[in-house]
Design a protein around this motif. Structure first.
Motif, PDB file in Angstrom:
ATOM      1  N   ARG A  82       3.307  44.969  80.137  1.00  0.00           N
ATOM      2  CA  ARG A  82       3.446  46.451  80.354  1.00  0.00           C
ATOM      3  C   ARG A  82       4.515  47.262  79.443  1.00  0.00           C
ATOM      4  NH1 ARG A  82       3.278  44.749  85.892  1.00  0.00           N
ATOM      5  NH2 ARG A  82       5.671  44.638  86.044  1.00  0.00           N
ATOM      6  N   ASN A  93       4.523  51.596  84.897  1.00  0.00           N
ATOM      7  CA  ASN A  93       4.331  51.430  83.492  1.00  0.00           C
ATOM      8  C   ASN A  93       5.353  50.400  82.864  1.00  0.00           C
ATOM      9  OD1 ASN A  93       3.785  54.681  83.951  1.00  0.00           O
ATOM     10  ND2 ASN A  93       1.948  53.777  83.137  1.00  0.00           N
ATOM     11  N   ALA A 102      -1.714  47.875  81.185  1.00  0.00           N
ATOM     12  CA  ALA A 102      -2.021  46.911  80.591  1.00  0.00           C
ATOM     13  C   ALA A 102      -3.296  46.100  80.983  1.00  0.00           C
ATOM     14  CB  ALA A 102      -0.814  45.949  80.899  1.00  0.00           C
TER      15      ALA A 102
END
Length: 496
Positions: A285, A395, A421
């Motif tokens: 991430r 995120n 991701a």
């Protein structure tokens, strides 16, 4: 309720609001206007502002004006200033005026002055008055005087200590335990000490741990000693924990708790277990977030929960905490006195703290952590922040230097506009190897956690862990007998 001239109330209320908002120049102007219009509270608040900036002389001048206008809490401050200067006669006069005005602190401190002078009966009368006005400390003092180190009226001492404890006085709850023991109630002693521990008394948890250890219940002793270290910083408890874990053969826990107060050089086993499982996904991430946001100056708004980087405003920001490059300490945002749980960007951290409490992970529940024992304390803080942020989804983490480089702030982002991701077998092996270097004792957990995060179908044996992603990608990781990664392979899953 005291009524003040109509023209004084509005500037007083506006002055309080300006002070709460940090606009001290405006607050002082409005509060001065309120006082001149007949509201003594304006002078009291002006005294408090002066005291906060260290101008004791000006603070006392304002408090004296408010006291002379009839405000009992200001009379208390004037009395306290006189007592601090050693003028007990003046202190007594102002404390008495404060007490007669109905301020509990005045009655309490006047009682202490008289007790120190030897007038115990009058002191007790004043403590009773302070109790009626809402002072838990007054009930504590009444309990103490009745107790007389176990030689006095223990029934009355128990009553007063219990009353003070009901109002949240941890010292009273702790002393209540001794009184109950003296009265032949050992179970009541433990109940009182448990209450004292919950109220934050620094000795209660240690005493409960010591009792549990003497009773042969090591698990309970460990739980209480951990609380004693985490909540009160008791060195004896840290040493006891180190000894208990060492006798059990758990050197990792023994080292962690032995270092907890002097400067951590490792994470707790509980944190490593938690963090390692999500570590590879967290690194992934971070890679995606860093590529999307790039470098640049960072600005943030804790009320709007936004973070601006490189001219782009991102949403869903949570303020995680800060790292001091001066003291090598980490401070969670909820423990920062300038922010706290009520700030919108801090409120989501409750999920991190609650997870830490459920799993007994000290790194997620202790407000301030000394990381000075790590080879790279800043990197240790970054790893901890990224691992904790994984509990919030989203995120990943951004950070920036503050205070001329003396500190770093950490922020988590959860903005659906940012890319997610995705699972890629080839990059997966590199991510898991990188994460395994961060958590070398938990390498199987690193692999298992990453594959599970991406919804892979997992097959596991002593030699390998194999994962097949819903999209068809396949990863196989081979291990040595001691659990270290030996080899990896990646590709498409076989058909059929």
């Amino acid at each position: 309720m005291t009524e003040y001239p109509a023209g004084s109330v509005e500037p007083y209320e506006r002055g309080l609001e300006a002070r709460r908002g940090g606009n001290l120049a405006e607050a002082e102007e409005l509060l001065r206007e309120a006082f001149e219009a007949g509201h003594p509270g304006g002078a009291h608040e002006l005294g408090s502002i002066a005291a906060e900036r260290g101008d004791d002389r000006e603070a006392l001048a304002w408090w004296r004006r408010a006291a002379e206008a009839g405000l009992p809490e200001s009379a208390f401050e004037v009395g306290y200033g006189a007592e601090r200067d050693g003028d007990l006669e003046t202190a007594e006069r102002w404390y008495r005026r404060s007490a007669e005005g109905g301020f509990s602190g005045g009655a309490l401190n006047l009682g202490i002055l008289l007790e120190n002078r030897g007038d115990v009966e009058q002191a007790m009368d004043l403590f009773r008055r302070a109790w009626e006005l809402g002072s838990d400390k007054a009930a504590f003092n009444l309990g103490r005087l009745c107790d007389d180190d176990g030689k006095g009226d223990l029934e009355a001492a128990e009553t007063w200590y219990a009353r003070a404890a009901e109002r949240g006085n941890g010292g009273a709850a702790f002393n209540l335990g001794f009184v109950r023991q003296d009265r032949g109630d050992p179970a009541g002693r433990l109940k009182a000490w448990r209450l004292a521990a919950d109220l934050g008394h620094p000795k209660a948890a240690f005493c409960l741990g010591d009792h549990s250890q003497q009773a042969g219940d090591e698990n309970a002793a460990i739980g209480w000693f951990r609380r004693s270290v985490q909540e009160a910083g008791v060195e004896h408890a840290a040493r006891r924990l180190g000894d208990l874990y060492r006798r059990r053969g758990d050197e990792r826990s023994a080292r962690f708790w032995s270092e907890f107060l002097s400067g951590l050089g490792c994470y707790s086993p509980e944190f490593e277990e938690f963090a390692s499982a999500g570590s590879a996904a967290a690194i992934q991430r971070q890679n995606v977030l860093n590529a999307a946001v790039g470098d640049g100056d960072i600005a943030f708004d804790v009320d709007a929960r936004t973070l601006t980087a490189g001219g782009r405003t991102l949403h869903g920001m949570t303020f995680l905490g800060s790292f001091s490059h001066v003291s090598d300490t980490w401070l969670w945002a909820w423990a920062n006195p300038h922010y706290g749980d009520g700030v919108p960007a801090v409120a989501p951290l409750a999920a991190v703290r609650e997870h830490g409490a459920r799993r007994a992970i000290p790194e997620l529940t202790v407000g301030r952590l000394d990381l000075s024992g790590f080879p790279d304390p800043h990197q240790a803080a970054t790893t901890m922040a990224i691992a904790a942020a994984a509990l919030l989804g989203g995120n990943g983490v951004q950070s920036c230097r503050v205070n001329d480089g003396q500190g770093s702030f950490y922020f988590h982002l959860d903005d659906p506009a940012l890319p997610a991701a995705e699972f890629d077998p080839l990059s997966a092996t590199r991510l898991m190897m990188t994460a395994a270097e961060v958590f070398p004792t938990e390498q199987r957990r690193v692999v298992r956690g990453f594959l599970a995060h991406h919804g892979c179908r997992i097959r596991e044996s002593e030699e390998i862990i194999e994962g097949v992603a819903p999209q068809g990608g396949q990863v196989t990781v081979a291990f040595t007998p001691d659990g270290a990664i030996k080899a990896t392979s990646a590709g498409r899953a076989a058909a059929g």
